[in-house]
Design a protein around this motif. Structure first.
Motif, PDB file in Angstrom:
ATOM      1  N   ALA A  55     -28.942  12.368 -12.055  1.00  0.00           N
ATOM      2  CA  ALA A  55     -28.155  11.132 -12.149  1.00  0.00           C
ATOM      3  C   ALA A  55     -27.776  10.619 -10.768  1.00  0.00           C
ATOM      4  O   ALA A  55     -27.847   9.410 -10.489  1.00  0.00           O
ATOM      5  CB  ALA A  55     -26.904  11.384 -12.986  1.00  0.00           C
ATOM      6  N   ALA A  56     -27.378  11.513  -9.856  1.00  0.00           N
ATOM      7  CA  ALA A  56     -26.981  11.093  -8.509  1.00  0.00           C
ATOM      8  C   ALA A  56     -28.167  10.543  -7.725  1.00  0.00           C
ATOM      9  O   ALA A  56     -28.036   9.566  -6.972  1.00  0.00           O
ATOM     10  CB  ALA A  56     -26.364  12.272  -7.761  1.00  0.00           C
ATOM     11  N   SER A  57     -29.347  11.145  -7.920  1.00  0.00           N
ATOM     12  CA  SER A  57     -30.525  10.705  -7.169  1.00  0.00           C
ATOM     13  C   SER A  57     -31.026   9.339  -7.627  1.00  0.00           C
ATOM     14  O   SER A  57     -31.763   8.668  -6.894  1.00  0.00           O
ATOM     15  CB  SER A  57     -31.642  11.747  -7.299  1.00  0.00           C
ATOM     16  N   LEU A  58     -30.637   8.929  -8.831  1.00  0.00           N
ATOM     17  CA  LEU A  58     -31.055   7.609  -9.324  1.00  0.00           C
ATOM     18  C   LEU A  58     -30.147   6.489  -8.822  1.00  0.00           C
ATOM     19  O   LEU A  58     -30.408   5.311  -9.090  1.00  0.00           O
ATOM     20  CB  LEU A  58     -31.067   7.615 -10.856  1.00  0.00           C
ATOM     21  N   GLU A  59     -29.080   6.876  -8.120  1.00  0.00           N
ATOM     22  CA  GLU A  59     -28.172   5.884  -7.543  1.00  0.00           C
ATOM     23  C   GLU A  59     -28.624   5.502  -6.138  1.00  0.00           C
ATOM     24  O   GLU A  59     -29.154   6.332  -5.398  1.00  0.00           O
ATOM     25  CB  GLU A  59     -26.744   6.440  -7.493  1.00  0.00           C
ATOM     26  N   VAL A  60     -28.363   4.259  -5.789  1.00  0.00           N
ATOM     27  CA  VAL A  60     -28.701   3.804  -4.434  1.00  0.00           C
ATOM     28  C   VAL A  60     -27.612   4.238  -3.464  1.00  0.00           C
ATOM     29  O   VAL A  60     -27.884   4.612  -2.315  1.00  0.00           O
ATOM     30  CB  VAL A  60     -28.880   2.266  -4.415  1.00  0.00           C
ATOM     31  N   THR A  61     -26.369   4.219  -3.905  1.00  0.00           N
ATOM     32  CA  THR A  61     -25.239   4.671  -3.091  1.00  0.00           C
ATOM     33  C   THR A  61     -24.439   5.699  -3.882  1.00  0.00           C
ATOM     34  O   THR A  61     -24.643   5.862  -5.092  1.00  0.00           O
ATOM     35  CB  THR A  61     -24.317   3.493  -2.724  1.00  0.00           C
ATOM     36  N   GLY A  62     -23.522   6.389  -3.184  1.00  0.00           N
ATOM     37  CA  GLY A  62     -22.708   7.394  -3.866  1.00  0.00           C
ATOM     38  C   GLY A  62     -23.538   8.520  -4.443  1.00  0.00           C
ATOM     39  O   GLY A  62     -23.299   8.956  -5.568  1.00  0.00           O
ATOM     40  N   ARG A  63     -24.477   8.996  -3.684  1.00  0.00           N
ATOM     41  CA  ARG A  63     -25.425  10.018  -4.173  1.00  0.00           C
ATOM     42  C   ARG A  63     -24.814  11.424  -4.034  1.00  0.00           C
ATOM     43  O   ARG A  63     -25.249  12.235  -3.221  1.00  0.00           O
ATOM     44  CB  ARG A  63     -26.735   9.893  -3.408  1.00  0.00           C
TER      45      ARG A  63
END
Length: 627
Positions: free
Chosen positions: A335-343
């Motif tokens: 889930a974190a890796s699919l974010e552009v920021t706040g990884r």
């Protein structure tokens, strides 16, 4: 003039009427002849094909006309047996497979086919059957062979063919190439059309013809096309675009794009009826990394324990632990890796139970003091060490209902490496000698008496060969390696806890469990079968004349019996035990000098005092009892 005309008309009428009568007669004769002929034909046909297959009837192309049921059965059976011994050859290119009818459990109904052939001219009413009989002279009726094929055996054959021929389609996919996501085009496949092949093969198996059959193939499209993976490609590129930070409290670990790429995998999901790739972090691929950080995340569980105050026992609750949850942790990383920021992802943990949970400990029922017994004996310093460490080895034992306690096995070998010292031990009839573990029988005797008063079942107990007056009369228990032993069973419905303590002089064993109200009564006899100690002298040329040495103090022989009765609260007897202690008479042995000159007794020969006050030699090597 008018009468002749009337006569002529009448004559003509009569002539016409006669002609019509003759015509009708001829017609009736003709019809009768035809009917007679038909009846004759029917009779001839019936006679010719009585109990036989009618002309014009065949079974699977083989004419059966004129054959009786048995003859037709014999013919078809022979043809079937010939066909069953011939293979149907499946072909595909240069590959072939021979399929024998028996390989797929083929069974042909010969009797049914013959019955159908016999019924071809007999299955309806008389008029219809006559029509069918005449029709069979001008047309042909073929009866097919019917039968069954074992579906499971047939499927096995078809699957074997398919395994060799099937070229499965390749779905369009995505490949991770360093920091780039590469598209892989899908490829069509070609597989055996098993449905068509099954029907074709079943048809051939139920005929009388062995032949070749080309395996039908069908082209299959990949389930996933390249255009279906465009969104997955974008997601995968986002996942490896920057590092992801994994946190657990104040601990952090940074996962580089290269690491994320190495941990990435793809799965197929149905989205609006289309199979689509979805990128994710694989717990298997990330496993080694997670295993490396798991100890830093984990909190070990603490087993439930027990405490006691000498009167009661109680449970000290266990404590749950925590361990890294691999599946949920990788979900968080995905889930974190699919974010552009706040990884950033939090380490997921799961609770872990101790081996002995509070609930299990409480269910063991260790709460009541069932019995306690204490012995005291000073002995040597080494003996005190042996007693102290033996109590430690023998203590803190949980016995499940029906489980047996084995003292010798529980305390283990008596060696210097395990802390044992040399102290006096019984090495033969009336003999004491310093041995490793001397004195441990104080421990076994103490435990035996705790077991005795707890009312537990005793399965093995033996008294010492030397009478020891500082132990309770008839209730001592000796133990030696590979010799006499102390064993008892937990014959209650709950666990028992054997708890011991010792300072080397005073030793106590307390047994805890769930009281079932049993009561212990016992009776100790006086000494009986008493045999007085005798005395023997042995010449010793190494001693001077008129000198003597007591080499063995000896003891009198005797027996004593202890009877224990264990009763339930209602007065019924749980068990009644008789413990007999026997001490053999050992003569007092005196060596008398016979030398002409006085000599010194060898330094290797000494004397010691037994517990009953007699002296004994320490020379010689025999099996040891640690009294």
């Amino acid at each position: 003039m008018k009468e002749p005309r009337a006569s002529q008309k009448e004559s003509r009428r009569r002539t016409e009427k006669g002609s019509r009568s003759r015509l009708r007669f001829r017609i009736l004769v003709a019809v009768g002849s035809v009917i007679a002929l038909l009846v004759l034909v029917i009779l001839v046909d019936a006679a010719v094909y009585y109990n036989k297959v009618h002309a014009g009837v065949s079974i699977e192309g083989r004419g059966m006309g004129g054959l009786t049921r048995d003859e037709a059965t014999a013919v078809i059976t022979g043809l079937v047996e010939d066909a069953q011994s011939s293979a149907i050859v499946l072909t595909s290119g240069d590959k072939t497979w021979d399929v024998m009818p028996k390989d797929v459990g083929t069974k042909i109904d010969v009797a049914g086919a013959v019955s159908a052939a016999m019924a071809a001219s007999r299955e309806s009413n008389f008029i219809v059957d006559i029509g069918r009989r005449f029709k069979l002279y001008f047309s042909h009726t073929d009866v097919p062979l019917l039968g069954t094929v074992d579906s499971a055996m047939l499927d096995k054959v078809l699957n074997g063919v398919a395994q060799e021929l099937d070229v499965l389609p390749v779905n369009a996919g995505l490949a991770i190439d360093g920091s780039k996501i590469r598209v892989i085009e899908g490829q069509k496949g070609q597989v055996v059309d098993q449905g068509t092949l099954r029907e074709q093969l079943k048809t051939l198996l139920l005929t009388l013809h062995a032949t070749e059959l080309t395996v039908p193939m069908v082209v299959t499209e990949p389930a996933v096309q390249a255009q279906d993976n465009q969104e997955a490609q974008k997601q995968a590129e986002t996942m490896i675009s920057a590092p992801v930070v994994l946190e657990d409290g104040d601990k952090t670990w940074s996962l580089s794009p290269e690491q994320i790429s190495a941990y990435m995998d793809f799965t197929s999901q149905d989205q609006n009826g289309v199979s689509t790739l979805v990128p994710y972090i694989s717990a298997t691929k990330m496993g080694p990394f997670l295993e490396s950080i798991a100890p830093e995340v984990a909190t070990e569980p603490v087993d439930a324990t027990f405490k006691s105050d000498g009167e009661k026992a109680w449970v000290v609750p266990g404590v749950l632990g925590e361990a890294l949850d691999p599946e949920k942790t990788v979900e968080a990383v995905t889930a974190a890796s699919l974010e552009v920021t706040g990884r950033t992802a939090e380490v997921a943990v799961m609770t872990t139970e101790p081996n002995l949970t509070t609930e299990k400990a409480e269910a063991m029922g260790l709460k009541d003091k069932l019995s306690s017994y204490t012995t005291e004996y000073v002995g040597t310093a080494n003996r005190q060490v042996n007693v102290r460490i033996t109590v430690k080895y023998a203590s803190d034992v949980m016995l499940a209902p029906g489980e047996e306690y084995n003292f010798d096995k529980q305390i283990g070998p008596r060696t210097a490496a395990r802390g044992y010292k040399t102290a006096p031990g019984i090495v033969g009839p009336g003999k004491l000698e310093d041995v490793f573990g001397g004195g441990i029988c104080q421990v076994s005797t103490t435990l035996f008496n705790a077991v005795f008063f707890a009312g537990l079942e005793v399965t093995e107990r033996k008294n010492h060969s030397i009478y020891i007056d500082h132990y309770p009369k008839g209730r001592d228990a000796t133990v030696s390696a590979n010799g006499p032993n102390l064993r008892f069973k937990n014959d209650t419905q709950k666990y028992i806890w054997i708890r011991g303590s010792s300072d080397g002089v005073t030793s106590t064993f307390t047994i805890y469990g769930t009281s079932d109200g049993r009561k212990v009564d016992y009776d100790t006899s006086g000494f009986y079968n008493v045999v007085g100690r005798t005395e023997v002298t042995v010449p010793n040329p190494s001693l001077g004349p008129g000198t003597s040495v007591v080499k063995l103090g000896g003891q009198s022989g005797k027996q004593v019996t202890v009877v224990r009765t264990v009763k339930a609260p209602d007065g019924s007897i749980i068990h009644k035990d008789t413990f007999v202690s026997t001490w053999a008479m050992v003569p007092r042995q005196i060596e008398v000098g016979t030398a002409t000159t006085t000599t010194t007794v060898p330094g290797s020969t000494t004397t010691s005092t037994t517990p009953d006050g007699s002296t004994t030699s320490t020379t010689g090597t025999t099996p040891t009892t640690n009294f």
